[in-house]
Design an enzyme around this catalytic site. Structure first.
Site, mmCIF file in Angstrom:
data_model
loop_
_atom_site.group_PDB
_atom_site.id
_atom_site.type_symbol
_atom_site.label_atom_id
_atom_site.label_comp_id
_atom_site.label_asym_id
_atom_site.label_seq_id
_atom_site.Cartn_x
_atom_site.Cartn_y
_atom_site.Cartn_z
ATOM 1 N N GLU A 60 41.434 112.473 -1.490
ATOM 2 C CA GLU A 60 41.671 112.654 -0.176
ATOM 3 C C GLU A 60 43.307 112.498 0.216
ATOM 4 O OE1 GLU A 60 38.395 111.484 2.110
ATOM 5 O OE2 GLU A 60 36.912 112.869 1.182
ATOM 6 N N GLU B 167 32.712 114.990 -4.297
ATOM 7 C CA GLU B 167 31.899 114.422 -3.218
ATOM 8 C C GLU B 167 31.141 115.406 -2.232
ATOM 9 O OE1 GLU B 167 33.880 111.445 -0.773
ATOM 10 O OE2 GLU B 167 35.363 110.886 -2.570
HETATM 11 O O1 AHR Z 1 31.900 108.633 -0.042
HETATM 12 C C1 AHR Z 1 32.557 108.139 0.916
HETATM 13 C C2 AHR Z 1 34.103 108.161 1.440
HETATM 14 O O2 AHR Z 1 33.934 109.645 1.688
HETATM 15 C C3 AHR Z 1 34.880 108.414 0.221
HETATM 16 O O3 AHR Z 1 35.340 106.969 -0.056
HETATM 17 C C4 AHR Z 1 35.939 109.246 0.570
HETATM 18 O O4 AHR Z 1 36.634 109.923 -0.501
HETATM 19 C C5 AHR Z 1 35.203 110.302 1.598
HETATM 20 O O5 AHR Z 1 36.036 110.468 2.682
#
Ligand code: AHR
Length: 543
Positions: free
Chosen positions: A211, A342
């Site tokens: 991110e 994710e």
């Molecule tokens: O999964 C939780 C968080 O969500 C992670 O650390 C981040 O990459 C995303 O914003």
């Protein structure tokens, strides 16, 4: 996380930013159905295998966040909870049964403040740090590289190590892959040996930051793309270990970010080209029923919120399709992988728990969010090469939840979807067309049919996944099975007494798969009765 440093989209990327109209026909931008005057049908062409569904679409993610690592995977050697070198037996056993293909670690946002050398050597000498993203707690680094690779070996899975671009150096990243994978007497391989590990490990996947548009450095796309080129260059292939380098990709519909990363690779014309300097690009997308500030309760929701959640989950497929379209422009032969590393539901934390620990319950609704995602993943298996649900234990849409006091472990409804769908791993995708007599629901400008389906074959068998998204009505479906003789079948179903049913230590099997007995022979194949809010798998033997 929301994306404060969104890129300005131009050209190709901006053309994709409009919402999908939801045509109501089967297409590549989301789950859909065709209209029929007859009974509800799912048509499967058993003799037309398509792209291989990579097992890595069933990947996992474990971050130093809340009780995922500490208390979840790792309790330490002195714990009363049965463990091997501090790693919980029950968690390992549950995940081994899922055949999890890979595990991403150490973050997430944590990855960009993690300095791996703090997590090696004698535990009592490891420096401490503040985990500023997640609860502002002190991290003692007792779970580090050796503990993670031990976990990977116990799970029988593959490592996806996520490096630090946001606050780390190129040298640090370069040395980490050397430490992990080099066989000879190089400085880092020697250091690894001093710390008790003789041989190198295999690390097939390495993330170049996380991110970068947000917690990973608040960068602009072009600035990160330049860093991704630089850092990736120094993640070397040592001792026969071939790394797939995964650049930190976009959030949601930020197609400009994906385009900037594809431009950083350049146009790939020939099929034989190995993309350089990175081989894959990630994407993050979470599902919630409210706005970011109030995402909704995991267990208390209205029927409208049920449908809204499922419609938003279905949008993931549209995002995958559209990011793929951007990638197709630069890479028509699909040599760069898209990695959704994710995904999953993100609810308000359970009342009374630490807001920074992201602990949430998991209901039948979460199970159907997962099954909808998998149907979409199977349809895009030609570009989508990996996906990692967030996160494996005690955080967000987890597979297992552990009680902080008693240590008791429960399997979540989402766990059961992974288990029931395991047969799709490395199988060939089959087209599954849904035909329904009714118009699909319209939600936020998109359509949501009440049935979702996908299918795959291994040659002698086929697996069909069916989700009844209707909150309150059961459904009779005809499986119109074409092209191969079906010589046998068995089926299982997952549901609960209500759409919010979930498992607890007191009722661990409130939502657990059972045999589906309502499957009958039909002139077109099979007829299946699905309960309301349910997920089912039908396994076929093929002649
Ligand atoms: O999964 C939780 C968080 O969500 C992670 O650390 C981040 O990459 C995303 O914003």
């Amino acid at each position: 996380m929301s994306n404060p440093a969104r890129t300005v989209t131009t050209g190709l990327a901006s053309a994709l930013s409009a919402p999908s109209p939801g045509t109501g026909t089967t297409g590549s931008t989301g789950p859909s159905s065709r209209r029929t005057d007859g009974p509800a049908r799912v048509v499967v062409d058993l003799d037309l295998p398509g792209a291989t569904i990579s097992r890595h679409l069933y990947g996992h993610f474990a971050e130093h966040l809340g009780r995922c690592i500490y208390g979840g995977f790792f309790v330490g050697e002195d714990s009363e909870i049965p463990n091997t070198r501090g790693i919980r037996h029950d968690v390992v056993d549950a995940l081994r049964a899922l055949r999890i293909p890979n595990l991403r670690w150490p973050g997430g946002c944590f990855a960009d403040e993690y300095h791996w050398k703090d997590g090696i050597g004698p535990r009592e000498q490891r420096p401490r740090m503040v985990n500023s993203h997640w609860g502002d707690v002190v991290e003692d680094n007792s779970f580090g590289t050796h503990e993670f690779m031990d976990l990977v070996e116990l799970l029988g899975t593959e490592a996806y190590v996520n490096g630090n671009v946001g606050s780390g150096t190129v040298a640090e990243m370069s040395e980490w892959i050397e430490y992990l994978t080099r066989a000879d007497d190089s400085p880092m391989a020697s250091l690894r040996r001093e710390n008790g590990r003789e041989g190198p490990w295999k690390v097939p996947y390495f993330g170049i930051g996380n991110e970068a548009w947000g917690c990973g450095g608040n960068m602009r796309a072009e600035d990160y793309a330049a860093l991704a080129r630089q850092y990736s260059t120094y993640v070397r292939d040592h001792a026969g270990n071939e790394v797939t380098r995964i650049a930190a990709g976009a959030s949601d519909d930020d197609y400009g970010w994906t385009e900037a990363l594809m431009k950083a690779i350049g146009t790939l014309k020939g099929r034989e080209t190995k993309p350089k300097p990175f081989q894959a690009i990630s994407l993050h997308h979470y599902t919630m029923s409210g706005p970011w500030q109030d995402k909704g309760s995991a267990t208390e929701f209205t029927e409208d919120e049920w449908y809204l959640t499922l419609a938003r989950a279905a949008r993931t497929e549209e995002l995958v399709a559209r990011h793929s379209t951007v990638m197709d422009h630069y890479d028509p032969h699909k040599q760069v992988g898209l990695v959704l590393d994710e995904w999953g539901t993100w609810w308000n934390v359970e009342p009374g728990t630490n807001p920074g620990f992201l602990y949430q319950q998991n209901t039948v609704r979460d199970a159907l969010v997962a099954s909808l995602h998998f149907d979409g993943f199977h349809r895009h298996a030609d570009r989508l090469v990996m996906a990692n649900i967030a996160q494996t234990v005690n955080v967000l849409q987890a597979m297992v939840l552990t009680d902080p006091d008693s240590g008791a472990l429960v399997l979540t409804p989402t766990y059961h979807v992974f288990e029931m769908n395991a047969g799709h791993q490395d199988a060939a995708a089959l087209d599954a067309h849904v035909l329904l007599p009714e118009e699909p629901r319209e939600i936020e400008g998109r359509t949501l049919p009440s049935i979702s389906a996908s299918a795959s074959t291994t040659g002698e068998t086929a697996l069909i996944s069916l989700s009844n998204l209707d909150a309150s009505e059961g459904r009779t479906l005809v499986l119109d099975l074409r092209g191969r003789e079906v010589t046998g079948h068995s089926a299982r179903v997952l549901t609960g007494a209500s759409s919010a049913a979930h498992n607890t230590p007191e009722q661990p099997d409130a939502v657990a798969p059972v045999e589906l007995t309502t499957v009958r022979e039909h002139e077109r194949g099979l007829e299946v009765e699905l309960p309301p809010h349910s997920f089912a798998t039908v396994q076929l033997q093929l002649g």
